[in-house]
Design an enzyme around this catalytic site. Structure first.
Site, PDB file in Angstrom:
ATOM      1  N   ASN A 272     -26.933  55.904  45.052  1.00 53.37           N
ATOM      2  CA  ASN A 272     -28.372  55.640  44.901  1.00 53.37           C
ATOM      3  C   ASN A 272     -29.215  56.917  44.881  1.00 53.37           C
ATOM      4  OD1 ASN A 272     -28.137  56.237  47.582  1.00 53.37           O
ATOM      5  ND2 ASN A 272     -28.899  54.274  48.343  1.00 53.37           N
TER       6      ASN A 272
ATOM      7  N   HIS B 194     -31.045  60.671  49.495  1.00 53.16           N
ATOM      8  CA  HIS B 194     -31.139  60.322  50.922  1.00 53.16           C
ATOM      9  C   HIS B 194     -32.487  60.791  51.432  1.00 53.16           C
ATOM     10  CE1 HIS B 194     -30.369  60.172  55.255  1.00 53.16           C
ATOM     11  NE2 HIS B 194     -30.945  61.356  55.294  1.00 53.16           N
TER      12      HIS B 194
ATOM     13  N   GLU C 140     -31.429  66.104  61.255  1.00 53.57           N
ATOM     14  CA  GLU C 140     -30.773  66.319  59.953  1.00 53.57           C
ATOM     15  C   GLU C 140     -31.111  67.698  59.376  1.00 53.57           C
ATOM     16  OE1 GLU C 140     -30.674  61.536  58.892  1.00 53.57           O
ATOM     17  OE2 GLU C 140     -31.899  62.859  57.662  1.00 53.57           O
TER      18      GLU C 140
ATOM     19  N   ARG D 260     -39.851  58.125  51.929  1.00 57.36           N
ATOM     20  CA  ARG D 260     -39.156  56.828  51.828  1.00 57.36           C
ATOM     21  C   ARG D 260     -39.804  55.986  50.714  1.00 57.36           C
ATOM     22  NH1 ARG D 260     -34.225  56.116  54.426  1.00 57.36           N
ATOM     23  NH2 ARG D 260     -34.607  53.896  54.253  1.00 57.36           N
TER      24      ARG D 260
ATOM     25  N   THR E 115     -32.962  50.936  49.446  1.00 57.75           N
ATOM     26  CA  THR E 115     -31.555  51.380  49.405  1.00 57.75           C
ATOM     27  C   THR E 115     -30.846  50.840  48.165  1.00 57.75           C
ATOM     28  OG1 THR E 115     -31.563  51.279  51.817  1.00 57.75           O
ATOM     29  CG2 THR E 115     -29.409  51.463  50.740  1.00 57.75           C
TER      30      THR E 115
ATOM     31  N   LYS F  38     -28.056  63.271  45.756  1.00 58.61           N
ATOM     32  CA  LYS F  38     -26.633  62.904  45.924  1.00 58.61           C
ATOM     33  C   LYS F  38     -25.792  63.227  44.679  1.00 58.61           C
ATOM     34  CE  LYS F  38     -27.602  59.254  49.318  1.00 58.61           C
ATOM     35  NZ  LYS F  38     -27.370  57.821  49.689  1.00 58.61           N
TER      36      LYS F  38
ATOM     37  N   PHE G  86     -18.176  50.155  54.403  1.00 60.69           N
ATOM     38  CA  PHE G  86     -18.272  51.095  53.289  1.00 60.69           C
ATOM     39  C   PHE G  86     -18.223  52.555  53.726  1.00 60.69           C
ATOM     40  CE2 PHE G  86     -22.625  49.779  54.435  1.00 60.69           C
ATOM     41  CZ  PHE G  86     -23.218  51.001  54.695  1.00 60.69           C
TER      42      PHE G  86
ATOM     43  N   ARG H 215     -35.124  55.612  43.145  1.00 59.30           N
ATOM     44  CA  ARG H 215     -33.933  54.755  43.070  1.00 59.30           C
ATOM     45  C   ARG H 215     -34.044  53.714  41.957  1.00 59.30           C
ATOM     46  NH1 ARG H 215     -32.904  54.412  49.615  1.00 59.30           N
ATOM     47  NH2 ARG H 215     -31.281  56.017  49.724  1.00 59.30           N
TER      48      ARG H 215
ATOM     49  N   TYR I  46     -23.013  60.804  58.356  1.00 56.87           N
ATOM     50  CA  TYR I  46     -23.134  59.346  58.290  1.00 56.87           C
ATOM     51  C   TYR I  46     -22.427  58.650  59.460  1.00 56.87           C
ATOM     52  CZ  TYR I  46     -25.451  59.189  53.734  1.00 56.87           C
ATOM     53  OH  TYR I  46     -26.364  59.286  52.706  1.00 56.87           O
TER      54      TYR I  46
HETATM   55  P1  GDP Z   1     -30.889  54.513  53.272  1.00 58.74           P
HETATM   56  O1  GDP Z   1     -31.541  54.987  54.549  1.00 58.74           O
HETATM   57  O2  GDP Z   1     -31.840  53.786  52.362  1.00 58.74           O
HETATM   58  O3  GDP Z   1     -30.132  55.598  52.545  1.00 58.74           O
HETATM   59  O4  GDP Z   1     -29.806  53.391  53.668  1.00 58.74           O
HETATM   60  P2  GDP Z   1     -28.746  53.248  54.865  1.00 58.74           P
HETATM   61  O5  GDP Z   1     -29.030  54.224  55.974  1.00 58.74           O
HETATM   62  O6  GDP Z   1     -28.695  51.790  55.223  1.00 58.74           O
HETATM   63  O7  GDP Z   1     -27.352  53.598  54.184  1.00 58.74           O
HETATM   64  C1  GDP Z   1     -26.944  54.926  53.984  1.00 58.74           C
HETATM   65  C2  GDP Z   1     -26.272  55.036  52.650  1.00 58.74           C
HETATM   66  O8  GDP Z   1     -25.060  54.267  52.658  1.00 58.74           O
HETATM   67  C3  GDP Z   1     -27.064  54.458  51.461  1.00 58.74           C
HETATM   68  O9  GDP Z   1     -28.063  55.326  50.961  1.00 58.74           O
HETATM   69  C4  GDP Z   1     -25.964  54.202  50.461  1.00 58.74           C
HETATM   70  O10 GDP Z   1     -25.548  55.405  49.802  1.00 58.74           O
HETATM   71  C5  GDP Z   1     -24.829  53.714  51.364  1.00 58.74           C
HETATM   72  N1  GDP Z   1     -24.809  52.246  51.498  1.00 58.74           N
HETATM   73  C6  GDP Z   1     -25.722  51.471  52.145  1.00 58.74           C
HETATM   74  N2  GDP Z   1     -25.388  50.164  52.065  1.00 58.74           N
HETATM   75  C7  GDP Z   1     -24.222  50.111  51.362  1.00 58.74           C
HETATM   76  C8  GDP Z   1     -23.336  49.058  50.971  1.00 58.74           C
HETATM   77  O11 GDP Z   1     -23.569  47.873  51.250  1.00 58.74           O
HETATM   78  N3  GDP Z   1     -22.213  49.422  50.260  1.00 58.74           N
HETATM   79  C9  GDP Z   1     -21.928  50.719  49.953  1.00 58.74           C
HETATM   80  N4  GDP Z   1     -20.816  50.982  49.233  1.00 58.74           N
HETATM   81  N5  GDP Z   1     -22.723  51.737  50.319  1.00 58.74           N
HETATM   82  C10 GDP Z   1     -23.847  51.443  51.007  1.00 58.74           C
END
Ligand code: GDP
Length: 140
Positions: free
Chosen positions: A114, A117, A128, A87, A93, A11, A59, A104, A51
């Site tokens: 973070n 992805h 994807e 993962r 996350t 990222k 967010f 991370r 996304y």
């Molecule tokens: P991942 O699969 O671990 O990447 O997590 P998710 O699919 O739940 O979320 C996708 C991405 O959205 C994350 O990797 C973060 O960059 C972002 N994200 C997730 N939760 C939050 C949050 O609570 N706040 C903000 N600002 N970004 C978030």
């Protein structure tokens, strides 16, 4: 275990801090192979579509803005049980919850910025990968 492919993004927070090599060193040390790779600057449309599952989350707008704030490196990874394996290498996350030694834990700035992805299922990995790579760009 079965050979799988998964999709990875380094990222903008990580490319900005020159961490592409350090992150890929962890990926390769885990035994996963990087079989396709390119550095791109996502458009808002691409990031918004990528996304789309988070469209209703508060967010979402910020996330799209963040993902288009600088270049990213999109990659296809291959290896045993690659979806779950990657993962595990990524960590949780929220970096505050991530295990020691994960990407991370070591590099992420925040729950949003973070650093990486990774696909959350084999089905999503295929979707994807197809989003960013043609078959002839996956070279092994
Ligand atoms: P991942 O699969 O671990 O990447 O997590 P998710 O699919 O739940 O979320 C996708 C991405 O959205 C994350 O990797 C973060 O960059 C972002 N994200 C997730 N939760 C939050 C949050 O609570 N706040 C903000 N600002 N970004 C978030």
């Amino acid at each position: 275990m079965a050979q799988q492919r998964t999709f990875s993004i380094i990222k903008p927070d990580a490319t900005r801090r020159n961490l592409t090599g350090a992150i890929n060193a962890k990926i390769e040390a885990s035994g996963l192979r990087i079989i396709a790779q390119k550095r791109i600057h996502m458009t808002s449309e691409q990031a918004g579509e990528f996304y789309a599952v988070h469209k209703e989350r508060p967010f979402y707008g910020e996330l799209v803005e963040f993902m288009t704030s600088g270049p990213v490196v999109v990659q296809v990874l291959e290896g045993d049980d690659a979806v779950a394996a990657y993962r595990g290498v990524m960590g949780a996350t929220n970096p505050a919850d991530a295990d020691e030694g994960t990407i991370r834990k070591e590099f992420a700035e925040s729950i949003e910025a973070n650093s990486v992805h990774g696909s959350d299922s084999l089905e999503n990995a295929a979707i994807e990968i197809a989003h960013f790579f043609n078959d002839d760009e996956i070279v092994g």
